[in-house]
Scaffold this active site. Structure first.
Site, PDB file in Angstrom:
ATOM      1  N   LYS A  34       0.830  -1.203   0.000  1.00 44.32           N
ATOM      2  CA  LYS A  34       0.000   0.000   0.000  1.00 44.32           C
ATOM      3  C   LYS A  34       0.866   1.254   0.000  1.00 44.32           C
ATOM      4  O   LYS A  34       1.703   1.452   0.872  1.00 44.32           O
ATOM      5  CB  LYS A  34      -0.908   0.009   1.240  1.00 44.32           C
ATOM      6  CG  LYS A  34      -1.968   1.086   1.158  1.00 44.32           C
ATOM      7  CD  LYS A  34      -2.775   1.188   2.435  1.00 44.32           C
ATOM      8  CE  LYS A  34      -2.193   2.265   3.313  1.00 44.32           C
ATOM      9  NZ  LYS A  34      -3.175   2.956   4.136  1.00 44.32           N
ATOM     10  N   ASP A  61      -3.593   4.199  -1.997  1.00 50.66           N
ATOM     11  CA  ASP A  61      -4.636   4.595  -1.035  1.00 50.66           C
ATOM     12  C   ASP A  61      -4.628   6.108  -0.851  1.00 50.66           C
ATOM     13  O   ASP A  61      -4.106   6.626   0.135  1.00 50.66           O
ATOM     14  CB  ASP A  61      -4.387   3.873   0.304  1.00 50.66           C
ATOM     15  CG  ASP A  61      -5.497   4.130   1.306  1.00 50.66           C
ATOM     16  OD1 ASP A  61      -6.613   4.513   0.895  1.00 50.66           O
ATOM     17  OD2 ASP A  61      -5.239   3.952   2.519  1.00 50.66           O
ATOM     18  N   LEU A  62      -5.215   6.821  -1.819  1.00 53.45           N
ATOM     19  CA  LEU A  62      -5.233   8.289  -1.740  1.00 53.45           C
ATOM     20  C   LEU A  62      -6.606   8.825  -1.329  1.00 53.45           C
ATOM     21  O   LEU A  62      -6.790  10.033  -1.218  1.00 53.45           O
ATOM     22  CB  LEU A  62      -4.804   8.896  -3.087  1.00 53.45           C
ATOM     23  CG  LEU A  62      -3.399   8.515  -3.566  1.00 53.45           C
ATOM     24  CD1 LEU A  62      -3.058   9.227  -4.866  1.00 53.45           C
ATOM     25  CD2 LEU A  62      -2.346   8.823  -2.504  1.00 53.45           C
ATOM     26  N   LYS A  63      -7.561   7.962  -1.148  1.00 56.13           N
ATOM     27  CA  LYS A  63      -8.907   8.352  -0.683  1.00 56.13           C
ATOM     28  C   LYS A  63      -9.414   9.586  -1.427  1.00 56.13           C
ATOM     29  O   LYS A  63      -9.661  10.643  -0.843  1.00 56.13           O
ATOM     30  CB  LYS A  63      -8.912   8.572   0.832  1.00 56.13           C
ATOM     31  CG  LYS A  63      -8.548   7.321   1.621  1.00 56.13           C
ATOM     32  CD  LYS A  63      -8.713   7.506   3.106  1.00 56.13           C
ATOM     33  CE  LYS A  63      -8.486   6.233   3.902  1.00 56.13           C
ATOM     34  NZ  LYS A  63      -7.125   5.696   3.859  1.00 56.13           N
ATOM     35  N   ASP A  66     -13.460  14.503  -4.773  1.00 60.70           N
ATOM     36  CA  ASP A  66     -13.475  15.797  -5.460  1.00 60.70           C
ATOM     37  C   ASP A  66     -14.615  15.763  -6.474  1.00 60.70           C
ATOM     38  O   ASP A  66     -15.407  14.809  -6.477  1.00 60.70           O
ATOM     39  CB  ASP A  66     -12.098  16.011  -6.134  1.00 60.70           C
ATOM     40  CG  ASP A  66     -11.740  17.493  -6.274  1.00 60.70           C
ATOM     41  OD1 ASP A  66     -12.631  18.277  -6.661  1.00 60.70           O
ATOM     42  OD2 ASP A  66     -10.581  17.845  -6.024  1.00 60.70           O
ATOM     43  N   THR A 120     -12.829   5.088  10.107  1.00 53.71           N
ATOM     44  CA  THR A 120     -12.943   4.382  11.389  1.00 53.71           C
ATOM     45  C   THR A 120     -12.511   5.267  12.555  1.00 53.71           C
ATOM     46  O   THR A 120     -12.770   4.947  13.709  1.00 53.71           O
ATOM     47  CB  THR A 120     -12.101   3.084  11.383  1.00 53.71           C
ATOM     48  OG1 THR A 120     -10.813   3.392  10.858  1.00 53.71           O
ATOM     49  CG2 THR A 120     -12.745   2.023  10.538  1.00 53.71           C
ATOM     50  N   ARG A 212       2.306  -1.471  10.882  1.00 55.09           N
ATOM     51  CA  ARG A 212       3.324  -1.535  11.921  1.00 55.09           C
ATOM     52  C   ARG A 212       3.666  -2.913  12.485  1.00 55.09           C
ATOM     53  O   ARG A 212       4.844  -3.145  12.811  1.00 55.09           O
ATOM     54  CB  ARG A 212       2.970  -0.545  13.036  1.00 55.09           C
ATOM     55  CG  ARG A 212       3.166   0.902  12.573  1.00 55.09           C
ATOM     56  CD  ARG A 212       2.401   1.883  13.421  1.00 55.09           C
ATOM     57  NE  ARG A 212       0.962   1.728  13.223  1.00 55.09           N
ATOM     58  CZ  ARG A 212       0.061   2.460  13.857  1.00 55.09           C
ATOM     59  NH1 ARG A 212       0.440   3.384  14.716  1.00 55.09           N
ATOM     60  NH2 ARG A 212      -1.228   2.270  13.615  1.00 55.09           N
TER      61      ARG A 212
HETATM   62  O1  C5P Z   1       0.178   0.237  11.118  1.00 59.15           O
HETATM   63  P1  C5P Z   1      -1.231  -0.216  10.936  1.00 59.15           P
HETATM   64  O2  C5P Z   1      -1.353  -1.724  10.773  1.00 59.15           O
HETATM   65  O3  C5P Z   1      -2.167   0.336  11.974  1.00 59.15           O
HETATM   66  O4  C5P Z   1      -1.636   0.407   9.524  1.00 59.15           O
HETATM   67  C1  C5P Z   1      -2.912   0.274   8.995  1.00 59.15           C
HETATM   68  C2  C5P Z   1      -2.984   0.964   7.663  1.00 59.15           C
HETATM   69  O5  C5P Z   1      -4.337   0.955   7.222  1.00 59.15           O
HETATM   70  C3  C5P Z   1      -2.555   2.423   7.698  1.00 59.15           C
HETATM   71  O6  C5P Z   1      -1.905   2.698   6.463  1.00 59.15           O
HETATM   72  C4  C5P Z   1      -3.836   3.187   7.813  1.00 59.15           C
HETATM   73  O7  C5P Z   1      -3.779   4.431   7.194  1.00 59.15           O
HETATM   74  C5  C5P Z   1      -4.806   2.286   7.049  1.00 59.15           C
HETATM   75  N1  C5P Z   1      -6.194   2.433   7.442  1.00 59.15           N
HETATM   76  C6  C5P Z   1      -6.660   2.203   8.727  1.00 59.15           C
HETATM   77  N2  C5P Z   1      -7.984   2.361   9.014  1.00 59.15           N
HETATM   78  C7  C5P Z   1      -8.821   2.722   8.048  1.00 59.15           C
HETATM   79  C8  C5P Z   1      -8.380   2.950   6.754  1.00 59.15           C
HETATM   80  C9  C5P Z   1      -7.035   2.786   6.480  1.00 59.15           C
HETATM   81  O8  C5P Z   1      -5.897   1.861   9.610  1.00 59.15           O
HETATM   82  N3  C5P Z   1     -10.106   2.832   8.328  1.00 59.15           N
END
Ligand code: C5P
Length: 235
Positions: A34, A61-63, A66, A120, A212
């Site tokens: 991603k 993932d640029l969400k 517009d 979320t 992470r």
């Molecule tokens: O490090 P971690 O496992 O928390 O990363 C989760 C990834 O998913 C991040 O890139 C975060 O921006 C993305 N994400 C999220 N919750 C969402 C949408 C995307 O954690 N609702």
């Protein structure tokens, strides 16, 4: 037998070198990566190209959110970049979603468009503050996801708790892409409503987005293998 969800590793880093290092460590055990707002803002399309040059596939993932013409233009460029998945906010509305889906179809590349429903990070109060009325968050998620599906999008990015709800509402053919995943042995960090990879697989996720627990691990490849073993044990 249930299909094992595919792992997407979130390259939440600020420079090409760190991103490339992670891809080199993880490929080919992981093939889908991603590229999100941080890395894309820092490095632009080169970030996606760096993943692809090492054999990887890209979830951009640029969400996007517009006017329809602008979003369609961005979708065309994403398709030209050869990314496999791209996100947009369902709250951009039917015309934006339909125009984006049309742009993806005309691009002639197999790009999947995924809808983001309610972030979320927003709870009922946060949502109420935006839309000025009381609203059931789960119902709003289903409403936005259904709109995205009707408009021709391929899937939805959703929290683990929403998997069952969305599967029931949208059926088996929609792709459910699920972040908020934490193996029992990993730190929770700022994620709240989490599930383990195994729980999310059992619930019916198609893709798991994990950052992470892998990227901050002392040995990212070892952490990945541990997660994949846990997932295979559920199949
Ligand atoms: O490090 P971690 O496992 O928390 O990363 C989760 C990834 O998913 C991040 O890139 C975060 O921006 C993305 N994400 C999220 N919750 C969402 C949408 C995307 O954690 N609702």
């Amino acid at each position: 037998m249930r299909k094992t969800p595919e792992l997407i590793v979130a390259l939440d880093v600020g420079d090409l070198e760190s991103a490339a290092k992670l891809v080199e460590q993880l490929y080919p055990t992981v093939t889908l990566f991603k590229v999100g707002l941080q890395l894309f803002t820092a490095e632009g399309p080169r970030a996606a190209q760096a993943v692809q040059a090492r054999g990887g596939r890209v979830f951009l993932d640029l969400k996007l959110h517009d006017i329809p013409n602008t979003v369609a233009g961005a979708v065309r460029e994403a398709a030209r970049l050869g990314v496999e998945m791209c996100t947009l906010h369902a709250s951009g509305g039917r015309a934006m979603l339909q125009t984006a889906a049309q742009a993806a179809a005309e691009a002639g590349s197999p790009i999947q468009l995924l809808a983001v429903t309610v972030l979320t990070s927003l709870d009922a109060r946060g949502l109420e503050e935006i839309i000025e009325s009381k609203l059931d968050v789960a119902a709003h998620v289903v409403r936005l996801a259904s709109l995205a599906r009707e408009a021709g999008l391929n899937g939805v990015v959703a929290s683990p708790q929403e998997i069952g709800l969305l599967r029931t509402a949208l059926g088996p053919s929609v792709s459910l892409v699920i972040p908020g995943i934490r193996p029992v042995w990993a730190a929770t960090g700022d994620q709240r409503r989490i599930m383990t990879p195994r729980e999310a697989a059992v619930a019916g996720a198609d893709y798991l987005v994990i950052g992470r627990p892998i990227t901050a691990a002392a040995d990212p490849l070892k952490a990945t293998r541990r997660i994949l073993d846990e997932l295979r044990a559920t199949a």
